[in-house]
Write a protein that holds these residues in place. Structure first.
Motif, PDB file in Angstrom:
ATOM      1  N   ARG A   1      37.262  45.194  40.753  1.00  7.35           N
ATOM      2  CA  ARG A   1      36.693  46.125  41.727  1.00  7.35           C
ATOM      3  C   ARG A   1      37.597  47.359  41.816  1.00  7.35           C
ATOM      4  NH1 ARG A   1      32.869  43.791  45.037  1.00  7.35           N
ATOM      5  NH2 ARG A   1      32.645  41.514  44.848  1.00  7.35           N
ATOM      6  N   PRO A   2      37.031  48.529  42.068  1.00  7.54           N
ATOM      7  CA  PRO A   2      37.848  49.754  42.130  1.00  7.54           C
ATOM      8  C   PRO A   2      39.023  49.654  43.095  1.00  7.54           C
ATOM      9  CG  PRO A   2      35.520  50.323  42.058  1.00  7.54           C
ATOM     10  CD  PRO A   2      35.582  48.822  42.193  1.00  7.54           C
ATOM     11  N   ALA A   3      38.804  49.072  44.285  1.00  9.73           N
ATOM     12  CA  ALA A   3      39.894  48.969  45.260  1.00  9.73           C
ATOM     13  C   ALA A   3      41.003  48.063  44.734  1.00  9.73           C
ATOM     14  CB  ALA A   3      39.359  48.451  46.596  1.00  9.73           C
ATOM     15  N   ALA A   4      40.610  46.962  44.088  1.00  9.09           N
ATOM     16  CA  ALA A   4      41.610  46.041  43.542  1.00  9.09           C
ATOM     17  C   ALA A   4      42.386  46.705  42.412  1.00  9.09           C
ATOM     18  CB  ALA A   4      40.933  44.765  43.053  1.00  9.09           C
ATOM     19  N   LEU A   5      41.698  47.484  41.573  1.00 10.25           N
ATOM     20  CA  LEU A   5      42.382  48.173  40.484  1.00 10.25           C
ATOM     21  C   LEU A   5      43.375  49.193  41.033  1.00 10.25           C
ATOM     22  CD1 LEU A   5      42.727  48.775  37.457  1.00 10.25           C
ATOM     23  CD2 LEU A   5      40.830  50.400  37.661  1.00 10.25           C
ATOM     24  N   ASP A   6      42.972  49.954  42.043  1.00  7.34           N
ATOM     25  CA  ASP A   6      43.881  50.934  42.648  1.00  7.34           C
ATOM     26  C   ASP A   6      45.133  50.253  43.189  1.00  7.34           C
ATOM     27  OD1 ASP A   6      42.191  52.979  42.019  1.00  7.34           O
ATOM     28  OD2 ASP A   6      41.266  53.101  44.013  1.00  7.34           O
ATOM     29  N   ALA A   7      44.956  49.118  43.846  1.00  4.99           N
ATOM     30  CA  ALA A   7      46.103  48.391  44.392  1.00  4.99           C
ATOM     31  C   ALA A   7      47.013  47.892  43.271  1.00  4.99           C
ATOM     32  CB  ALA A   7      45.620  47.219  45.255  1.00  4.99           C
ATOM     33  N   ALA A   8      46.403  47.419  42.167  1.00  2.89           N
ATOM     34  CA  ALA A   8      47.205  46.932  41.043  1.00  2.89           C
ATOM     35  C   ALA A   8      47.999  48.071  40.411  1.00  2.89           C
ATOM     36  CB  ALA A   8      46.295  46.276  40.009  1.00  2.89           C
ATOM     37  N   LEU A   9      47.387  49.243  40.286  1.00  3.22           N
ATOM     38  CA  LEU A   9      48.090  50.383  39.686  1.00  3.22           C
ATOM     39  C   LEU A   9      49.252  50.825  40.563  1.00  3.22           C
ATOM     40  CD1 LEU A   9      45.094  52.499  38.313  1.00  3.22           C
ATOM     41  CD2 LEU A   9      46.503  50.819  37.109  1.00  3.22           C
ATOM     42  N   ARG A  10      49.078  50.789  41.883  1.00  2.00           N
ATOM     43  CA  ARG A  10      50.179  51.140  42.784  1.00  2.00           C
ATOM     44  C   ARG A  10      51.304  50.109  42.676  1.00  2.00           C
ATOM     45  NH1 ARG A  10      45.848  52.233  46.280  1.00  2.00           N
ATOM     46  NH2 ARG A  10      46.199  50.267  47.396  1.00  2.00           N
ATOM     47  N   ALA A  11      50.923  48.842  42.548  1.00  2.00           N
ATOM     48  CA  ALA A  11      51.941  47.797  42.421  1.00  2.00           C
ATOM     49  C   ALA A  11      52.732  47.963  41.130  1.00  2.00           C
ATOM     50  CB  ALA A  11      51.283  46.417  42.476  1.00  2.00           C
ATOM     51  N   LEU A  12      52.053  48.326  40.046  1.00  2.00           N
ATOM     52  CA  LEU A  12      52.746  48.504  38.768  1.00  2.00           C
ATOM     53  C   LEU A  12      53.747  49.647  38.819  1.00  2.00           C
ATOM     54  CD1 LEU A  12      49.903  48.004  36.128  1.00  2.00           C
ATOM     55  CD2 LEU A  12      51.980  46.637  36.348  1.00  2.00           C
ATOM     56  N   ALA A  13      53.460  50.667  39.599  1.00  2.00           N
ATOM     57  CA  ALA A  13      54.353  51.828  39.658  1.00  2.00           C
ATOM     58  C   ALA A  13      55.748  51.456  40.130  1.00  2.00           C
ATOM     59  CB  ALA A  13      53.757  52.900  40.573  1.00  2.00           C
ATOM     60  N   GLY A  14      55.860  50.425  40.938  1.00  2.00           N
ATOM     61  CA  GLY A  14      57.181  50.036  41.425  1.00  2.00           C
ATOM     62  C   GLY A  14      57.606  48.657  41.002  1.00  2.00           C
ATOM     63  N   ALA A  15      56.839  48.033  40.108  1.00  2.00           N
ATOM     64  CA  ALA A  15      57.122  46.647  39.738  1.00  2.00           C
ATOM     65  C   ALA A  15      58.193  46.578  38.652  1.00  2.00           C
ATOM     66  CB  ALA A  15      55.852  45.970  39.238  1.00  2.00           C
TER      67      ALA A  15
ATOM     68  N   ALA B   1      49.657  52.315  32.950  1.00  2.00           N
ATOM     69  CA  ALA B   1      50.548  52.109  34.096  1.00  2.00           C
ATOM     70  C   ALA B   1      51.618  51.080  33.765  1.00  2.00           C
ATOM     71  CB  ALA B   1      49.738  51.671  35.317  1.00  2.00           C
ATOM     72  N   ALA B   2      51.225  49.992  33.086  1.00  2.00           N
ATOM     73  CA  ALA B   2      52.201  48.966  32.701  1.00  2.00           C
ATOM     74  C   ALA B   2      53.208  49.525  31.703  1.00  2.00           C
ATOM     75  CB  ALA B   2      51.475  47.759  32.110  1.00  2.00           C
ATOM     76  N   GLU B   3      52.755  50.362  30.769  1.00  2.00           N
ATOM     77  CA  GLU B   3      53.661  50.910  29.767  1.00  2.00           C
ATOM     78  C   GLU B   3      54.591  51.956  30.365  1.00  2.00           C
ATOM     79  OE1 GLU B   3      50.882  49.980  25.860  1.00  2.00           O
ATOM     80  OE2 GLU B   3      51.009  52.029  26.604  1.00  2.00           O
ATOM     81  N   ARG B   4      54.110  52.716  31.330  1.00  2.00           N
ATOM     82  CA  ARG B   4      55.025  53.650  32.006  1.00  2.00           C
ATOM     83  C   ARG B   4      56.151  52.875  32.692  1.00  2.00           C
ATOM     84  NH1 ARG B   4      50.179  56.293  33.458  1.00  2.00           N
ATOM     85  NH2 ARG B   4      50.199  55.340  35.531  1.00  2.00           N
ATOM     86  N   ARG B   5      55.794  51.765  33.313  1.00  2.00           N
ATOM     87  CA  ARG B   5      56.816  50.951  33.977  1.00  2.00           C
ATOM     88  C   ARG B   5      57.777  50.338  32.956  1.00  2.00           C
ATOM     89  NH1 ARG B   5      59.147  51.744  38.111  1.00  2.00           N
ATOM     90  NH2 ARG B   5      60.968  51.233  36.860  1.00  2.00           N
TER      91      ARG B   5
END
Length: 384
Positions: A148-162, A220-224
């Protein structure tokens, strides 16, 4: 299985190992041999009675008496006979065998093979006899819905600091040429393992069901990952490294920070490989990434190649880095024309070809036949 092989000094297992060694010697030296492979274990039950066994033996006997042919009885009942050229006596034996089972295509159960050109086919038979052949792939699970779009947005934010270290996968790229006893590690492949990350951050969703979501999540995962590798203590210990990255990830700011952390010597040992599908879908973006990489001394290569791509692939000449080709079991069944077309399409510099999925000796033998000596796969897993 390896312990069982070590214990057996005689019998079918030992003969199978001796046949594998002979095939490897043919590949290493280029010495020509002919082989007749009898897949007796694949025959229907009605052709496996004792009287049939006597008939097979009678057909093979003339091969061994006046010639320098050598017979190998394999586990499971299959038989291989290897002979110096010209191999006409093998065809005589095949004609006799064909009369015993005229309803069965002879190529299916008694092929005449040429070594070293068809070494991989014979090694695959040895692997099956020893129980070393790769298990068939399990059927795919039922498709899951896209995120779902909301779940994807949350996952991308989590990856930014993971910290994606827990989902990193590292494996060696190993150089092994015919005749060498030991492989040596040429580089380390490091990638963010997307299935692990998706299972943690998007449970129950299928990224592949939405290409745009998959691309956003991967980048997002590769940037991290790039940010983690750019840490000074991490960058100092990297050595020669291969990073399979999405095309867009090559020009991210995190890639520049890794470049700065590596310094002049480290960046010379940095291999970046972008998916062939990305390069074909965005030729302009690939050209920009290539110029970006060249300006910094990186080596930009291609990932996800198949033999069918190579004859029409002009990109290989414009990607001076590694070309990563995935092994498929069907390669072993290719006819002479297909093998010749593939060999003609390969770049002259075979040293930069990597065979992924080198999980069996047959895959390595197939690669050696085409001048490929750099590998990643289960054969090499567990090495230092």
């Amino acid at each position: 299985m390896s312990e069982a092989l070590a214990w057996s000094r005689e019998g079918p297992v030992a003969e199978a190992l001796a046949l594998a060694a002979l095939v490897r010697d043919c590949v290493a030296s280029g010495i020509e041999r002919h082989a007749l492979l009898l897949r007796l274990s694949a025959l229907p039950e009605r052709l496996r009675a004792p009287r049939h066994a006597r008939q097979w033996e009678e057909a093979l006997a003339p091969l061994l008496r006046p010639t320098r042919a050598r017979r190998f009885d394999l586990p499971g009942g299959d038989v291989a006979v290897v002979s110096p050229p010209p191999g006409a006596h093998l065809e005589t034996a095949r004609a006799a065998l064909a009369r015993m089972a005229p309803e069965l295509p002879l190529e299916d159960w008694a092929p005449h093979l040429r070594l070293p050109a068809e070494a991989a086919v014979l090694l695959a038979a040895v692997e099956r006899a020893l129980g070393l052949a790769a298990a068939p792939e399990a059927p795919p699970p039922p498709p899951a819905p896209p995120p779902r779009p909301a779940a994807l947005d949350a996952a991308l934010r989590a990856l930014a600091g993971a910290d994606v270290a827990i989902a990193q996968r590292r494996r060696g790229l190993w150089r092994l040429a015919p005749g060498q006893e030991e492989a040596w590690r040429e580089a380390t492949e490091i990638r963010a393992h997307l299935p692990d990350l998706a299972e943690r951050l998007l449970p129950g969703a299928a990224l592949e069901a939405c290409p745009a979501a998959f691309t956003a999540f991967r980048r997002a995962a590769e940037r991290r990952l790039l940010a983690d590798l750019a840490r000074p203590e991490e960058a100092r210990g990297l050595g020669a490294v291969c990073l399979p990255l999405a095309l867009g990830s090559v020009t991210e700011a995190e890639a520049l920070r890794l470049d700065a952390a590596l310094g002049p010597f480290g960046r010379e040992r940095l291999h970046l490989c972008v998916p062939l599908a990305d390069a074909l879908a965005d030729p302009g973006g690939f050209a920009r990434a290539r110029r970006w990489a060249e300006a910094r001394g990186w080596r930009l290569g291609l990932d996800g190649l198949e033999p069918a791509h190579l004859p029409a692939l002009g990109l290989a000449a414009r990607a001076p880095g590694l070309l990563r080709l995935r092994f498929r079991p069907g390669f072993l069944a290719a006819d002479a024309a297909a093998r010749a077309a593939f060999a003609a399409a390969l770049p002259e510099d075979r040293a930069r070809l990597v065979l992924l999925g080198a999980d069996t000796p047959a895959a390595i033998a197939w690669a050696w036949q085409h001048g490929i000596t750099l590998f990643a796969g289960r054969v090499f897993d567990g090495r230092g």
